[in-house]
Scaffold this active site. Structure first.
Site, PDB file in Angstrom:
ATOM      1  N   ASN A  63     -86.459  58.324  15.876  1.00 59.50           N
ATOM      2  CA  ASN A  63     -87.029  59.442  15.121  1.00 59.50           C
ATOM      3  C   ASN A  63     -88.472  59.177  14.698  1.00 59.50           C
ATOM      4  O   ASN A  63     -88.769  58.194  14.022  1.00 59.50           O
ATOM      5  CB  ASN A  63     -86.164  59.706  13.881  1.00 59.50           C
ATOM      6  CG  ASN A  63     -86.352  61.099  13.321  1.00 59.50           C
ATOM      7  OD1 ASN A  63     -87.164  61.879  13.799  1.00 59.50           O
ATOM      8  ND2 ASN A  63     -85.583  61.413  12.284  1.00 59.50           N
ATOM      9  N   HIS A 120     -73.002  65.685   3.819  1.00 57.53           N
ATOM     10  CA  HIS A 120     -74.210  65.542   3.020  1.00 57.53           C
ATOM     11  C   HIS A 120     -74.363  66.726   2.078  1.00 57.53           C
ATOM     12  O   HIS A 120     -74.821  67.790   2.478  1.00 57.53           O
ATOM     13  CB  HIS A 120     -75.446  65.466   3.933  1.00 57.53           C
ATOM     14  CG  HIS A 120     -75.568  64.183   4.681  1.00 57.53           C
ATOM     15  ND1 HIS A 120     -76.749  63.497   4.785  1.00 57.53           N
ATOM     16  CD2 HIS A 120     -74.652  63.448   5.342  1.00 57.53           C
ATOM     17  CE1 HIS A 120     -76.545  62.394   5.492  1.00 57.53           C
ATOM     18  NE2 HIS A 120     -75.290  62.355   5.848  1.00 57.53           N
ATOM     19  N   ARG A 173     -71.480  62.622   0.454  1.00 56.75           N
ATOM     20  CA  ARG A 173     -72.667  61.989  -0.113  1.00 56.75           C
ATOM     21  C   ARG A 173     -73.389  62.998  -0.980  1.00 56.75           C
ATOM     22  O   ARG A 173     -73.533  64.162  -0.594  1.00 56.75           O
ATOM     23  CB  ARG A 173     -73.596  61.512   1.012  1.00 56.75           C
ATOM     24  CG  ARG A 173     -74.735  60.631   0.524  1.00 56.75           C
ATOM     25  CD  ARG A 173     -75.753  60.361   1.615  1.00 56.75           C
ATOM     26  NE  ARG A 173     -76.712  61.455   1.742  1.00 56.75           N
ATOM     27  CZ  ARG A 173     -77.817  61.393   2.493  1.00 56.75           C
ATOM     28  NH1 ARG A 173     -78.077  60.303   3.187  1.00 56.75           N
ATOM     29  NH2 ARG A 173     -78.634  62.419   2.566  1.00 56.75           N
ATOM     30  N   TYR A 199     -85.738  62.340  -1.817  1.00 54.72           N
ATOM     31  CA  TYR A 199     -85.086  62.161  -0.528  1.00 54.72           C
ATOM     32  C   TYR A 199     -83.732  62.863  -0.485  1.00 54.72           C
ATOM     33  O   TYR A 199     -82.986  62.872  -1.449  1.00 54.72           O
ATOM     34  CB  TYR A 199     -84.875  60.673  -0.240  1.00 54.72           C
ATOM     35  CG  TYR A 199     -83.962  60.454   0.937  1.00 54.72           C
ATOM     36  CD1 TYR A 199     -84.438  60.597   2.236  1.00 54.72           C
ATOM     37  CD2 TYR A 199     -82.614  60.177   0.750  1.00 54.72           C
ATOM     38  CE1 TYR A 199     -83.596  60.449   3.320  1.00 54.72           C
ATOM     39  CE2 TYR A 199     -81.762  60.029   1.828  1.00 54.72           C
ATOM     40  CZ  TYR A 199     -82.256  60.169   3.113  1.00 54.72           C
ATOM     41  OH  TYR A 199     -81.418  60.036   4.183  1.00 54.72           O
ATOM     42  N   ASP A 208     -77.148  57.702  -1.413  1.00 55.44           N
ATOM     43  CA  ASP A 208     -78.177  56.968  -0.658  1.00 55.44           C
ATOM     44  C   ASP A 208     -79.407  56.751  -1.531  1.00 55.44           C
ATOM     45  O   ASP A 208     -80.070  57.702  -1.935  1.00 55.44           O
ATOM     46  CB  ASP A 208     -78.556  57.767   0.594  1.00 55.44           C
ATOM     47  CG  ASP A 208     -79.453  56.979   1.538  1.00 55.44           C
ATOM     48  OD1 ASP A 208     -79.822  55.835   1.205  1.00 55.44           O
ATOM     49  OD2 ASP A 208     -79.781  57.516   2.613  1.00 55.44           O
ATOM     50  N   HIS A 213     -81.952  54.934  -0.396  1.00 57.48           N
ATOM     51  CA  HIS A 213     -82.993  55.009   0.636  1.00 57.48           C
ATOM     52  C   HIS A 213     -84.152  54.046   0.391  1.00 57.48           C
ATOM     53  O   HIS A 213     -85.322  54.429   0.460  1.00 57.48           O
ATOM     54  CB  HIS A 213     -83.513  56.438   0.802  1.00 57.48           C
ATOM     55  CG  HIS A 213     -83.798  56.783   2.240  1.00 57.48           C
ATOM     56  ND1 HIS A 213     -85.069  56.918   2.739  1.00 57.48           N
ATOM     57  CD2 HIS A 213     -82.967  56.976   3.286  1.00 57.48           C
ATOM     58  CE1 HIS A 213     -85.013  57.197   4.027  1.00 57.48           C
ATOM     59  NE2 HIS A 213     -83.749  57.243   4.387  1.00 57.48           N
ATOM     60  N   GLU A 227     -76.108  53.215  -0.773  1.00 53.64           N
ATOM     61  CA  GLU A 227     -76.692  52.896   0.516  1.00 53.64           C
ATOM     62  C   GLU A 227     -78.146  52.442   0.378  1.00 53.64           C
ATOM     63  O   GLU A 227     -78.906  53.035  -0.386  1.00 53.64           O
ATOM     64  CB  GLU A 227     -76.618  54.139   1.409  1.00 53.64           C
ATOM     65  CG  GLU A 227     -77.182  53.981   2.792  1.00 53.64           C
ATOM     66  CD  GLU A 227     -77.122  55.289   3.550  1.00 53.64           C
ATOM     67  OE1 GLU A 227     -77.930  55.442   4.495  1.00 53.64           O
ATOM     68  OE2 GLU A 227     -76.306  56.168   3.212  1.00 53.64           O
ATOM     69  N   GLU A 267     -78.985  50.920   8.716  1.00 56.36           N
ATOM     70  CA  GLU A 267     -79.286  51.994   9.668  1.00 56.36           C
ATOM     71  C   GLU A 267     -80.588  51.758  10.426  1.00 56.36           C
ATOM     72  O   GLU A 267     -80.739  52.238  11.554  1.00 56.36           O
ATOM     73  CB  GLU A 267     -79.322  53.352   8.974  1.00 56.36           C
ATOM     74  CG  GLU A 267     -80.510  53.588   8.055  1.00 56.36           C
ATOM     75  CD  GLU A 267     -80.490  54.981   7.466  1.00 56.36           C
ATOM     76  OE1 GLU A 267     -81.507  55.675   7.585  1.00 56.36           O
ATOM     77  OE2 GLU A 267     -79.474  55.378   6.880  1.00 56.36           O
ATOM     78  N   ARG A 270     -74.335  49.383   8.649  1.00 51.39           N
ATOM     79  CA  ARG A 270     -74.615  50.738   9.093  1.00 51.39           C
ATOM     80  C   ARG A 270     -75.377  50.802  10.415  1.00 51.39           C
ATOM     81  O   ARG A 270     -75.979  51.817  10.751  1.00 51.39           O
ATOM     82  CB  ARG A 270     -75.374  51.507   8.008  1.00 51.39           C
ATOM     83  CG  ARG A 270     -74.642  51.553   6.678  1.00 51.39           C
ATOM     84  CD  ARG A 270     -75.108  52.704   5.812  1.00 51.39           C
ATOM     85  NE  ARG A 270     -74.731  53.978   6.407  1.00 51.39           N
ATOM     86  CZ  ARG A 270     -75.592  54.901   6.839  1.00 51.39           C
ATOM     87  NH1 ARG A 270     -76.901  54.692   6.732  1.00 51.39           N
ATOM     88  NH2 ARG A 270     -75.168  56.026   7.378  1.00 51.39           N
ATOM     89  N   HIS A 296     -74.702  54.827  10.649  1.00 51.65           N
ATOM     90  CA  HIS A 296     -75.643  55.935  10.505  1.00 51.65           C
ATOM     91  C   HIS A 296     -75.266  57.046  11.486  1.00 51.65           C
ATOM     92  O   HIS A 296     -74.878  56.779  12.617  1.00 51.65           O
ATOM     93  CB  HIS A 296     -77.038  55.392  10.825  1.00 51.65           C
ATOM     94  CG  HIS A 296     -78.149  56.381  10.753  1.00 51.65           C
ATOM     95  ND1 HIS A 296     -78.494  57.044   9.602  1.00 51.65           N
ATOM     96  CD2 HIS A 296     -79.022  56.797  11.709  1.00 51.65           C
ATOM     97  CE1 HIS A 296     -79.535  57.824   9.839  1.00 51.65           C
ATOM     98  NE2 HIS A 296     -79.872  57.708  11.110  1.00 51.65           N
ATOM     99  N   ASP A 332     -80.810  62.836  13.774  1.00 53.84           N
ATOM    100  CA  ASP A 332     -81.672  62.250  14.797  1.00 53.84           C
ATOM    101  C   ASP A 332     -80.879  61.457  15.824  1.00 53.84           C
ATOM    102  O   ASP A 332     -81.457  60.934  16.781  1.00 53.84           O
ATOM    103  CB  ASP A 332     -82.761  61.371  14.159  1.00 53.84           C
ATOM    104  CG  ASP A 332     -82.190  60.235  13.330  1.00 53.84           C
ATOM    105  OD1 ASP A 332     -81.189  60.464  12.629  1.00 53.84           O
ATOM    106  OD2 ASP A 332     -82.747  59.139  13.362  1.00 53.84           O
ATOM    107  N   GLU A 375     -70.979  58.403   9.160  1.00 56.01           N
ATOM    108  CA  GLU A 375     -71.825  59.487   8.699  1.00 56.01           C
ATOM    109  C   GLU A 375     -71.759  60.644   9.696  1.00 56.01           C
ATOM    110  O   GLU A 375     -71.780  60.439  10.907  1.00 56.01           O
ATOM    111  CB  GLU A 375     -73.268  59.011   8.552  1.00 56.01           C
ATOM    112  CG  GLU A 375     -74.221  60.071   8.018  1.00 56.01           C
ATOM    113  CD  GLU A 375     -75.625  59.545   7.819  1.00 56.01           C
ATOM    114  OE1 GLU A 375     -76.409  60.216   7.122  1.00 56.01           O
ATOM    115  OE2 GLU A 375     -75.943  58.462   8.349  1.00 56.01           O
ATOM    116  N   TRP A 382     -90.284  54.909   2.021  1.00 49.37           N
ATOM    117  CA  TRP A 382     -89.644  56.196   2.179  1.00 49.37           C
ATOM    118  C   TRP A 382     -88.178  55.977   2.578  1.00 49.37           C
ATOM    119  O   TRP A 382     -87.301  56.616   2.047  1.00 49.37           O
ATOM    120  CB  TRP A 382     -90.334  57.046   3.271  1.00 49.37           C
ATOM    121  CG  TRP A 382     -89.677  58.392   3.351  1.00 49.37           C
ATOM    122  CD1 TRP A 382     -89.858  59.452   2.501  1.00 49.37           C
ATOM    123  CD2 TRP A 382     -88.690  58.817   4.302  1.00 49.37           C
ATOM    124  NE1 TRP A 382     -89.051  60.497   2.859  1.00 49.37           N
ATOM    125  CE2 TRP A 382     -88.315  60.145   3.979  1.00 49.37           C
ATOM    126  CE3 TRP A 382     -88.066  58.215   5.378  1.00 49.37           C
ATOM    127  CZ2 TRP A 382     -87.354  60.873   4.705  1.00 49.37           C
ATOM    128  CZ3 TRP A 382     -87.133  58.936   6.103  1.00 49.37           C
ATOM    129  CH2 TRP A 382     -86.778  60.246   5.757  1.00 49.37           C
TER     130      TRP A 382
END
Length: 402
Positions: A38, A123, A148, A160, A210, A212, A236, A262, A283, A312, A316, A339, A402
């Site tokens: 991605n 999600h 999640r 996020y 998450d 992130h 996560e 992930e 993951r 994950h 994507d 996921e 990010w």
């Protein structure tokens, strides 16, 4: 003897960019592999087209392990997301071919079923707590056993995980979207909306969250301790995984389970995390961790240390990867959860998959191989569009994870 006659790198953007490798044997059998990275898709497309495809022509498609070692050891330059995603595409396509030649779905080649289906999580998100609660209700009504939960932090515009449309898709602009971030505001707010989810819906389903990569180790420890009574299935990526000893500090302060991996691409990236039991769920994915061959190796190591799988599965990952993931998940003994975000409109025009959702679980196609087909004619209507993942900046303007 059958040989690899052709290998095509296919790039299409049905709502988002996907890179697909299609291998065809001299007997006319085809196999598909996902090669999507991605925001860096064309790097893998070039790696395949310019450096890998010429090596495949004439090789025996049945020698899956040998081809994996040939592409990994033979390149000298090892690991990394571009290399491992390219190898994954070849490996997955060869497993698809092997299943078709054998007349069996891939999970049968991996030892058969260890379970009846693959539990997945949805999600749920919202611009505030009320919207999040409505979204959680929707997924529970649809039969999900795990959800999640993410909500926008008040007065911070770049939180996020909050989707704007049907499916959360962060790579949505020609240049990176620069989003603001406040760790302090997040730490104050996130435990409150997770508590609101439990207060309204109780403990009869699995609740995930998450982080992130947004917290320092001690901040992650504080967060994990604050939500212990909510019995999260996992938190996560609480902190970036480059400093893996950091997870030992988190462990010392909280019993909230940890999921990581992930964006890690090999068994060596997760070896310390697993063998030191610093995480509870690994993951890593079919597409970014070297394909079915290498992912199974990671999961077998994890099983020795009571670490379960939680691959994950964001948008994507193309339907090719999702199908491959379900076949692996169905077979491994230490499966935890998968996921399942789904895909944007248009993806099902290009990819025809036999994976189906029922009773909170995904079920694979029983067709030989992976059970996925690629429609070239439909793909031609979705040309590549440059897109980048966002960049996070703290409120003082400095770049954050990010």
């Amino acid at each position: 003897m059958s040989t690899i006659e052709r290998a095509e790198v296919l790039v299409a953007s049905p709502g988002r960019n996907f890179v697909t490798l299609r291998i065809t044997t001299s007997d006319g059998v085809t196999g598909l592999g996902d090669a999507t990275l991605n925001g860096r898709e064309l790097a893998v497309a070039s790696y395949l087209r310019d450096h890998v495809v010429p090596l495949l022509i004439g090789r025996d498609p049945a020698r899956v392990e040998d081809t994996w070692q040939y592409l990994y050891r033979g390149a000298y330059w090892r690991r990394g997301p571009v290399t491992m995603t390219a190898i994954a595409a070849v490996d997955t396509a060869l497993w698809d071919i092997k299943g078709k030649v054998a007349g069996l779905p891939v999970y049968q080649l991996l030892g058969g079923r260890s379970r009846d289906g693959v539990m997945v999580y949805a999600h749920a998100s919202g611009n505030d707590t009320a919207e999040l609660l409505d979204d959680v209700a929707r997924f529970l009504d649809e039969g999900y056993l795990a959800v999640r939960a993410q909500a926008a932090v008040p007065e911070v515009g770049g939180t996020y995980g909050v989707r704007k449309g049907k499916v959360y898709e962060p790579a949505a602009s020609a240049l990176p979207d620069e989003q603001p971030w406040s760790t302090e505001a997040y730490l104050d707010f996130a435990p409150t909306y997770l508590a609101a989810v439990r207060e309204r819906f109780g403990f009869g389903f699995h609740l995930l969250h998450d982080v992130h990569h947004r917290l320092s180790p001690i901040e992650a420890a504080r967060f994990g301790k604050a939500v212990e009574d909510l019995r999260l299935f996992w938190m996560e990526d609480p902190t970036p995984a480059e400093n893996q000893e950091a997870f030992r500090l988190i462990r010392q302060h909280t019993t909230t389970p940890i999921a990581v991996g992930e964006n890690l691409s090999s068994i060596w990236d997760v070896q310390h995390l697993i063998t030191e039991q610093l995480i509870d769920y690994v993951r890593t994915t079919v597409v970014h961790a070297g394909g079915i061959t290498h992912l199974r190796r990671i999961f077998d190591l994890a099983a020795l240390y009571q670490v379960r799988t939680g691959s994950h599965g964001a948008g994507d990952l193309s339907p090719v990867s999702m199908a491959a993931a379900v076949h692996v998940d169905l077979a491994v003994p230490n499966f935890g959860i998968q996921e399942h975000m789904g895909h944007v409109d248009g993806v099902d025009e290009v990819f025809r998959t036999g994976v189906r959702f029922a009773d909170g679980m995904l079920h694979p196609s029983e067709e030989p191989g992976l059970g996925v087909e690629y429609d070239d004619e439909a793909a031609a209507g979705f040309p590549y569009e440059p897109r980048y993942l966002p960049v996070a900046r703290r409120l003082d303007g400095s770049v954050h994870d990010w």
